[in-house]
Design a protein around this motif. Structure first.
Motif, PDB file in Angstrom:
ATOM      1  N   MET A 103     -16.169  29.987 -29.849  1.00 27.13           N
ATOM      2  CA  MET A 103     -16.640  30.127 -31.227  1.00 27.13           C
ATOM      3  C   MET A 103     -15.866  31.165 -32.013  1.00 27.13           C
ATOM      4  N   VAL A 104     -15.106  31.991 -31.319  1.00 31.70           N
ATOM      5  CA  VAL A 104     -14.421  33.096 -32.001  1.00 31.70           C
ATOM      6  C   VAL A 104     -13.020  33.265 -31.423  1.00 31.70           C
ATOM      7  N   GLU A 105     -12.118  33.756 -32.256  1.00 27.96           N
ATOM      8  CA  GLU A 105     -10.743  33.964 -31.799  1.00 27.96           C
ATOM      9  C   GLU A 105     -10.702  34.963 -30.638  1.00 27.96           C
ATOM     10  N   GLN A 106      -9.659  34.871 -29.852  1.00 29.71           N
ATOM     11  CA  GLN A 106      -9.477  35.822 -28.753  1.00 29.71           C
ATOM     12  C   GLN A 106      -9.100  37.195 -29.303  1.00 29.71           C
ATOM     13  N   SER A 107      -9.371  38.215 -28.511  1.00 30.71           N
ATOM     14  CA  SER A 107      -8.845  39.546 -28.831  1.00 30.71           C
ATOM     15  C   SER A 107      -7.359  39.565 -28.489  1.00 30.71           C
ATOM     16  N   ARG A 108      -6.569  40.163 -29.373  1.00 28.02           N
ATOM     17  CA  ARG A 108      -5.124  40.196 -29.170  1.00 28.02           C
ATOM     18  C   ARG A 108      -4.565  41.557 -29.588  1.00 28.02           C
ATOM     19  N   ILE A 109      -3.405  41.876 -29.064  1.00 32.26           N
ATOM     20  CA  ILE A 109      -2.688  43.081 -29.493  1.00 32.26           C
ATOM     21  C   ILE A 109      -2.215  42.862 -30.932  1.00 32.26           C
ATOM     22  N   GLN A 110      -2.608  43.765 -31.823  1.00 33.55           N
ATOM     23  CA  GLN A 110      -2.297  43.617 -33.245  1.00 33.55           C
ATOM     24  C   GLN A 110      -1.205  44.574 -33.724  1.00 33.55           C
ATOM     25  N   ASP A 111      -1.032  45.696 -32.996  1.00 36.48           N
ATOM     26  CA  ASP A 111      -0.044  46.685 -33.427  1.00 36.48           C
ATOM     27  C   ASP A 111       0.334  47.553 -32.236  1.00 36.48           C
ATOM     28  N   THR A 112       1.545  48.067 -32.242  1.00 37.27           N
ATOM     29  CA  THR A 112       2.010  49.015 -31.225  1.00 37.27           C
ATOM     30  C   THR A 112       2.266  50.345 -31.917  1.00 37.27           C
ATOM     31  N   ILE A 113       1.652  51.411 -31.385  1.00 42.09           N
ATOM     32  CA  ILE A 113       1.643  52.699 -32.063  1.00 42.09           C
ATOM     33  C   ILE A 113       2.319  53.749 -31.179  1.00 42.09           C
ATOM     34  N   PRO A 114       3.361  54.406 -31.670  1.00 43.12           N
ATOM     35  CA  PRO A 114       4.016  55.476 -30.901  1.00 43.12           C
ATOM     36  C   PRO A 114       3.261  56.796 -31.098  1.00 43.12           C
ATOM     37  N   PRO A 115       3.450  57.762 -30.196  1.00 45.18           N
ATOM     38  CA  PRO A 115       2.785  59.062 -30.374  1.00 45.18           C
ATOM     39  C   PRO A 115       3.374  59.832 -31.543  1.00 45.18           C
ATOM     40  N   LEU A 116       2.508  60.589 -32.225  1.00 45.06           N
ATOM     41  CA  LEU A 116       2.961  61.440 -33.311  1.00 45.06           C
ATOM     42  C   LEU A 116       3.473  62.776 -32.785  1.00 45.06           C
ATOM     43  N   LYS A 117       2.770  63.300 -31.746  1.00 42.49           N
ATOM     44  CA  LYS A 117       3.088  64.637 -31.267  1.00 42.49           C
ATOM     45  C   LYS A 117       2.646  64.785 -29.815  1.00 42.49           C
ATOM     46  N   ILE A 118       3.430  65.504 -29.015  1.00 41.32           N
ATOM     47  CA  ILE A 118       3.066  65.832 -27.634  1.00 41.32           C
ATOM     48  C   ILE A 118       3.218  67.340 -27.461  1.00 41.32           C
ATOM     49  N   SER A 119       2.200  67.974 -26.898  1.00 37.78           N
ATOM     50  CA  SER A 119       2.259  69.431 -26.752  1.00 37.78           C
ATOM     51  C   SER A 119       1.631  69.854 -25.428  1.00 37.78           C
TER      52      SER A 119
END
Length: 559
Positions: A1-17
């Motif tokens: 009844m509903v679309e599958q869940s899918r990967i919509q975007d790939t997000i890189p890290p802004l900062k690592i400390s």
């Protein structure tokens, strides 16, 4: 009844400390719901790497620890990749412990995941603050819908609360094509009704979650709104019996014509009116709870009257119309305070809800409206002062009463409570509470979003006509906004309104899809307009609505 869940975007890290011994903090730059992928090298066999997740840091920069983590045990056989596909997380920050060296940015990425529905809207205007608020609401829904419904928060509870759903349905269905998602979610609601007609506060219903009648009645109001947005009469037919059964349950707990508190059960707890209000509002006050819940019930009867009309059930239509009228009179009789023209406790929701629920007699509308302005401007210093139920109620009232200046001034407040207060304190998704407590990815405060389209953009569906087959176009222009670009992908196609305010002149570019009729409402006092380079003058007693069929048009008039 509903679309599958899918990967919509790939997000890189802004900062690592660095964040302590063998511990590092990864900031993804914004909240998201989905997976994390990390690449490791040089790990020893059985070495444990722990990834803790949170949606915000405390004011002093400490990690908000909710015992919410993944643990990876290394094989020690060379380059290793961790990605937990068996669960998901909602977060902005990742605390990685057990590593000897700081991970490199190219070794980390996050995946935004949600049900694979389509975006069907766009809004942009001359005011950057409005754009930021709109875009935050728009993005928040993408973090709440991984499971084929809309959850309250995707990390702490993950429940399909009817209150949060009711509060956000009009906005969510304006911004996205959620027909299949609501078909799926409403089936879950039909599945959880009890034999005596009792409804829980969330569907699916794993335990006794909190809420009130506004939560339970989702089966009625969400079904009706889904019909209005997408034209699906099958849902009305399918769930009409469940709606009726729940209203019979409501009757059992109505005393002298008013719904009162019903008992907690093993599947439902609490009895709320509004929820998640700011400091200074007593959302538990009995008078407020009763005004809110009975006003909501009046709206339910109104919806049922309209549903019965669509389903060609004239006797039911008459019955629900009568019930609505009786309840409206009873609410006014019991809760109206004549000395100050207020209802209940006199808060924003206690005033706005009776107005949109048809409770306030015509001769008192102006006085109650004055009380609402007084409560807002004087008692609440011009702020929104309500919770998740109050926001869509006030939004609907503001749209219908063209209170664009008031709504605009409330949205522009940067102090607590308000949307700009959230944004100024780092919000990328809306919060569960105005003060930022608990969840900062939440469905509480998204009900305001329809105002951007229906008021500032000027696109309003005609009452009771589904799927945008007839629309009323009338931009409500707050002082300080000079142009707007708005579009909706309706079931008939793209509907767009772009307007720009020049020197005493409003210029509109309008696109109307095939199968849709539009009425362009000219402001009171405007007697002349230009349509496609041809000047027109309204005749005496002629309506101020210019009818248009499908096509692209330019229309302008002196303000």
């Amino acid at each position: 009844m509903v679309e599958q869940s899918r990967i919509q975007d790939t997000i890189p890290p802004l900062k690592i400390s660095e964040f302590g011994k063998d511990t590092f903090l990864i900031d993804m730059g914004k909240n998201l719901t989905g997976w994390v992928e990390m690449h490791f090298s040089g790990l020893e066999k059985a070495q444990e790497i722990k990834l803790d997740y949170c949606d915000h840091l405390s004011e002093d920069g400490k990690f908000t620890d909710r015992n919410y983590y993944d643990k990876y045990i290394a094989s020690g056989t060379g380059p290793e990749v961790f990605k937990n596909k068996f669960n998901y997380h909602a977060f902005r920050h990742i605390r990685v412990s057990g590593l000897q060296e700081m991970p490199q940015p190219n070794a980390i990425k996050a995946y935004l995941i949600h049900t694979d529905y389509e975006a069907t809207s766009g809004f942009e205007c001359s005011d950057p603050d409005l754009n930021q608020i709109h875009d935050m609401l728009l993005y928040t829904f993408r973090c709440l819908s991984i499971s084929g419904n809309l959850v309250d928060c995707p990390h702490i509870e993950r429940l399909g609360y009817g209150g949060d759903g009711n509060a956000s349905t009009v906005t969510a269905q304006t911004m996205y094509n959620l027909g299949p998602l609501y078909t799926n979610w409403l089936q879950a609601w039909a599945d959880v009704i009890r034999e005596d007609g009792g409804m829980p506060h969330t569907a699916p219903n794993p335990y006794a979650a909190g809420g009130g009648p506004y939560w339970c009645g989702f089966i009625i109001t969400a079904t009706w709104n889904t019909f209005l947005n997408y034209g699906d009469t099958l849902l009305l037919n399918k769930h009409y019996p469940a709606m009726q059964k729940w209203l019979e349950y409501v009757d059992k707990y109505s005393i002298d014509g008013l719904l009162k508190r019903w008992p907690d059960t093993d599947y439902r707890a609490w009895y709320l009116g509004d929820w998640a209000t700011p400091d200074g509002i007593d959302q538990t006050a009995e008078a407020s709870v009763d005004v809110v819940n009975n006003s909501f019930l009046s709206v339910c009867f109104d919806n049922m009257k309209r549903i019965a009309r669509v389903l060609e059930k004239p006797e039911d239509e008459k019955m629900y119309a009568k019930k609505m009228e009786q309840l409206q009179k009873k609410i006014h009789e019991v809760f109206f305070e004549e000395q100050d023209n207020t209802y209940g406790t006199g808060t924003q929701i206690d005033l706005a809800y009776p107005m949109i629920a048809g409770v306030v007699p015509e001769n008192l509308q102006e006085k109650v409206t004055e009380s609402f302005y007084n409560e807002t401007n004087n008692n609440r210093k011009g702020h929104l002062a309500c919770g998740l139920v109050g926001l869509p109620v006030i939004t609907e009232w503001a749209v219908k009463n063209q209170a664009a200046e008031l709504m605009y001034s409330m949205l522009k407040k940067r102090e607590y409570p308000g949307f700009l207060y959230m944004i100024d304190n780092g919000a990328t998704t809306t919060w569960e509470h105005w003060n930022g407590h608990r969840s900062r990815i939440h469905n509480c405060y998204n009900g305001i979003g329809s105002w951007f389209y229906q008021a500032v953009g000027g696109i309003r569906p005609v009452e009771d006509v589904p799927a945008y087959q007839k629309v009323h176009i009338q931009p409500q222009i707050p002082e300080g906004v000079t142009w707007v670009k708005t579009f909706l992908e309706t079931p008939n196609g793209k509907l767009a309104v772009n307007w720009e305010l020049g020197e005493n002149t409003l210029q509109m570019d309008i696109e109307i899809p095939v199968g849709t009729e539009a009425g362009i409402a000219l402001p009171s006092g405007v007697k002349e307009y230009t349509l496609e380079n041809t000047d027109y003058q309204l005749k005496e007693n002629e309506t101020n609505v210019v009818p248009l069929k499908s096509g692209r048009y330019k229309i302008s008039y002196k303000m």
